[in-house]
Design a protein around this motif. Structure first.
Motif, PDB file in Angstrom:
ATOM      1  N   GLN A 190      48.029 -91.915 -11.724  1.00 52.51           N
ATOM      2  CA  GLN A 190      47.964 -93.273 -11.173  1.00 52.51           C
ATOM      3  C   GLN A 190      49.192 -93.569 -10.321  1.00 52.51           C
ATOM      4  OE1 GLN A 190      47.424 -95.526 -14.771  1.00 52.51           O
ATOM      5  NE2 GLN A 190      45.210 -95.274 -14.751  1.00 52.51           N
ATOM      6  N   HIS A 191      50.347 -93.146 -10.795  1.00 58.11           N
ATOM      7  CA  HIS A 191      51.568 -93.361 -10.024  1.00 58.11           C
ATOM      8  C   HIS A 191      51.509 -92.596  -8.704  1.00 58.11           C
ATOM      9  CE1 HIS A 191      55.745 -94.621  -9.598  1.00 58.11           C
ATOM     10  NE2 HIS A 191      55.910 -93.456  -8.989  1.00 58.11           N
ATOM     11  N   LEU A 192      51.032 -91.378  -8.771  1.00 60.23           N
ATOM     12  CA  LEU A 192      50.927 -90.545  -7.582  1.00 60.23           C
ATOM     13  C   LEU A 192      50.033 -91.178  -6.519  1.00 60.23           C
ATOM     14  CD1 LEU A 192      51.497 -87.790  -6.222  1.00 60.23           C
ATOM     15  CD2 LEU A 192      49.498 -86.924  -7.416  1.00 60.23           C
ATOM     16  N   LEU A 193      48.957 -91.792  -6.938  1.00 59.51           N
ATOM     17  CA  LEU A 193      48.021 -92.408  -5.996  1.00 59.51           C
ATOM     18  C   LEU A 193      48.646 -93.550  -5.212  1.00 59.51           C
ATOM     19  CD1 LEU A 193      44.850 -92.506  -8.265  1.00 59.51           C
ATOM     20  CD2 LEU A 193      45.253 -90.990  -6.311  1.00 59.51           C
ATOM     21  N   ASN A 194      49.712 -94.133  -5.745  1.00 59.35           N
ATOM     22  CA  ASN A 194      50.342 -95.290  -5.106  1.00 59.35           C
ATOM     23  C   ASN A 194      51.749 -95.014  -4.602  1.00 59.35           C
ATOM     24  OD1 ASN A 194      48.138 -97.082  -5.685  1.00 59.35           O
ATOM     25  ND2 ASN A 194      48.761 -96.963  -7.820  1.00 59.35           N
ATOM     26  N   ASP A 195      52.127 -93.751  -4.447  1.00 53.54           N
ATOM     27  CA  ASP A 195      53.500 -93.411  -4.084  1.00 53.54           C
ATOM     28  C   ASP A 195      53.533 -92.559  -2.829  1.00 53.54           C
ATOM     29  OD1 ASP A 195      56.134 -92.406  -3.909  1.00 53.54           O
ATOM     30  OD2 ASP A 195      56.364 -92.481  -6.075  1.00 53.54           O
ATOM     31  N   ASP A 196      54.179 -93.062  -1.790  1.00 58.20           N
ATOM     32  CA  ASP A 196      54.282 -92.315  -0.544  1.00 58.20           C
ATOM     33  C   ASP A 196      55.498 -91.394  -0.498  1.00 58.20           C
ATOM     34  OD1 ASP A 196      51.981 -93.410   0.441  1.00 58.20           O
ATOM     35  OD2 ASP A 196      52.990 -95.028   1.510  1.00 58.20           O
ATOM     36  N   GLU A 197      56.312 -91.380  -1.542  1.00 59.67           N
ATOM     37  CA  GLU A 197      57.512 -90.541  -1.561  1.00 59.67           C
ATOM     38  C   GLU A 197      57.279 -89.203  -2.254  1.00 59.67           C
ATOM     39  OE1 GLU A 197      61.260 -92.472  -2.574  1.00 59.67           O
ATOM     40  OE2 GLU A 197      60.127 -94.327  -2.769  1.00 59.67           O
ATOM     41  N   MET A 198      56.047 -88.950  -2.643  1.00 63.63           N
ATOM     42  CA  MET A 198      55.789 -87.776  -3.455  1.00 63.63           C
ATOM     43  C   MET A 198      54.421 -87.201  -3.106  1.00 63.63           C
ATOM     44  SD  MET A 198      56.131 -87.700  -7.586  1.00 63.63           S
ATOM     45  CE  MET A 198      55.378 -89.292  -7.657  1.00 63.63           C
ATOM     46  N   ASP A 199      54.302 -85.897  -3.209  1.00 62.21           N
ATOM     47  CA  ASP A 199      53.019 -85.236  -3.055  1.00 62.21           C
ATOM     48  C   ASP A 199      52.593 -84.742  -4.419  1.00 62.21           C
ATOM     49  OD1 ASP A 199      50.769 -84.162  -1.794  1.00 62.21           O
ATOM     50  OD2 ASP A 199      51.742 -82.230  -1.490  1.00 62.21           O
ATOM     51  N   GLY A 200      51.313 -84.615  -4.627  1.00 63.45           N
ATOM     52  CA  GLY A 200      50.839 -84.136  -5.913  1.00 63.45           C
ATOM     53  C   GLY A 200      49.501 -83.454  -5.827  1.00 63.45           C
ATOM     54  N   ILE A 201      49.249 -82.652  -6.822  1.00 69.00           N
ATOM     55  CA  ILE A 201      48.004 -81.907  -6.934  1.00 69.00           C
ATOM     56  C   ILE A 201      47.509 -82.098  -8.355  1.00 69.00           C
ATOM     57  CG2 ILE A 201      46.963 -79.609  -6.836  1.00 69.00           C
ATOM     58  CD1 ILE A 201      49.786 -79.081  -5.174  1.00 69.00           C
ATOM     59  N   ILE A 202      46.232 -82.377  -8.497  1.00 66.02           N
ATOM     60  CA  ILE A 202      45.664 -82.516  -9.838  1.00 66.02           C
ATOM     61  C   ILE A 202      44.782 -81.313 -10.142  1.00 66.02           C
ATOM     62  CG2 ILE A 202      45.762 -85.032  -9.818  1.00 66.02           C
ATOM     63  CD1 ILE A 202      42.637 -84.892  -9.344  1.00 66.02           C
ATOM     64  N   PHE A 203      44.622 -81.033 -11.429  1.00 60.07           N
ATOM     65  CA  PHE A 203      43.705 -79.995 -11.889  1.00 60.07           C
ATOM     66  C   PHE A 203      42.838 -80.615 -12.973  1.00 60.07           C
ATOM     67  CE2 PHE A 203      43.277 -75.551 -13.969  1.00 60.07           C
ATOM     68  CZ  PHE A 203      42.124 -75.288 -13.250  1.00 60.07           C
ATOM     69  N   PRO A 204      41.618 -81.073 -12.598  1.00 58.51           N
ATOM     70  CA  PRO A 204      40.725 -81.705 -13.563  1.00 58.51           C
ATOM     71  C   PRO A 204      40.115 -80.683 -14.538  1.00 58.51           C
ATOM     72  CG  PRO A 204      40.061 -82.175 -11.282  1.00 58.51           C
ATOM     73  CD  PRO A 204      41.099 -81.112 -11.242  1.00 58.51           C
ATOM     74  N   VAL A 205      39.641 -81.169 -15.673  1.00 61.05           N
ATOM     75  CA  VAL A 205      39.077 -80.301 -16.715  1.00 61.05           C
ATOM     76  C   VAL A 205      37.921 -79.453 -16.200  1.00 61.05           C
ATOM     77  CG1 VAL A 205      39.775 -81.786 -18.633  1.00 61.05           C
ATOM     78  CG2 VAL A 205      37.517 -82.069 -17.640  1.00 61.05           C
ATOM     79  N   GLU A 206      37.195 -79.949 -15.243  1.00 63.91           N
ATOM     80  CA  GLU A 206      36.059 -79.196 -14.709  1.00 63.91           C
ATOM     81  C   GLU A 206      36.487 -77.845 -14.128  1.00 63.91           C
ATOM     82  OE1 GLU A 206      35.033 -83.511 -14.812  1.00 63.91           O
ATOM     83  OE2 GLU A 206      36.746 -82.389 -14.046  1.00 63.91           O
ATOM     84  N   GLY A 207      37.767 -77.713 -13.795  1.00 64.31           N
ATOM     85  CA  GLY A 207      38.277 -76.470 -13.214  1.00 64.31           C
ATOM     86  C   GLY A 207      38.270 -75.292 -14.169  1.00 64.31           C
ATOM     87  N   GLN A 208      38.223 -75.571 -15.461  1.00 64.68           N
ATOM     88  CA  GLN A 208      38.173 -74.475 -16.428  1.00 64.68           C
ATOM     89  C   GLN A 208      36.818 -74.420 -17.138  1.00 64.68           C
ATOM     90  OE1 GLN A 208      41.720 -74.740 -18.905  1.00 64.68           O
ATOM     91  NE2 GLN A 208      42.932 -73.693 -17.353  1.00 64.68           N
TER      92      GLN A 208
END
Length: 146
Positions: free
Chosen positions: A82-100
């Motif tokens: 949630q923080h990542l979605l609202n922060d322009d000072e940071m990049d991020g990558i998510i790995f949802p459960v569906e990936g495994q």
């Protein structure tokens, strides 16, 4: 989510990977590897100069700023996302459960496409950006395996 081209004018100062603490060792290693590979692709500057050994053999460069692999519970991962979605000072990558849950990438993408952003359950998240911002968000998390 932000993209590196519009996000960071300078190279990330800090990178962390945060893994769901409920994962087995093998699944945690897989999640960290997937996130690290994508992080390197999104930020090529994170790959250091080649290493040259005493025999003058060249080996691919590694990340020069290091990368901590931390653990968090599901609620903490959701908070980071949630923080990542609202922060322009940071990049991020998510790995949802569906990936495994499948080895078929098309099936993975299809499974994620029916889940709302706020409902995604994460196996892990990678963060890259300003040192102070990343530390503030992850400073209280423990190291994987510690």
């Amino acid at each position: 989510m932000n993209t590196p081209a519009t996000l960071l004018l300078s190279p990330p100062e800090r990178c962390v990977i945060v893994i769901n603490q409920q994962l087995s060792t093998g699944h945690a290693a897989n999640a960290a590897a997937v996130l690290a590979l994508t992080l390197g692709q999104r930020h090529p500057v994170l790959v250091g100069a080649p290493l040259i050994d005493a025999d003058k053999r060249q080996h691919p460069g590694l990340i020069p700023i290091g990368i901590s692999v931390l653990v968090a519970n599901s609620e903490q991962l959701t908070h980071l996302h949630q923080h990542l979605l609202n922060d322009d000072e940071m990049d991020g990558i998510i790995f949802p459960v569906e990936g495994q849950q499948t080895t078929d990438y098309a099936a993975f993408r299809e499974a994620v496409s029916v889940v709302a952003t706020g409902d995604l359950q994460l196996l892990g998240i990678a963060l890259a950006g300003n040192k102070k911002v990343v530390r503030k968000l992850t400073g209280k998390l423990g190291l994987l395996g510690a």
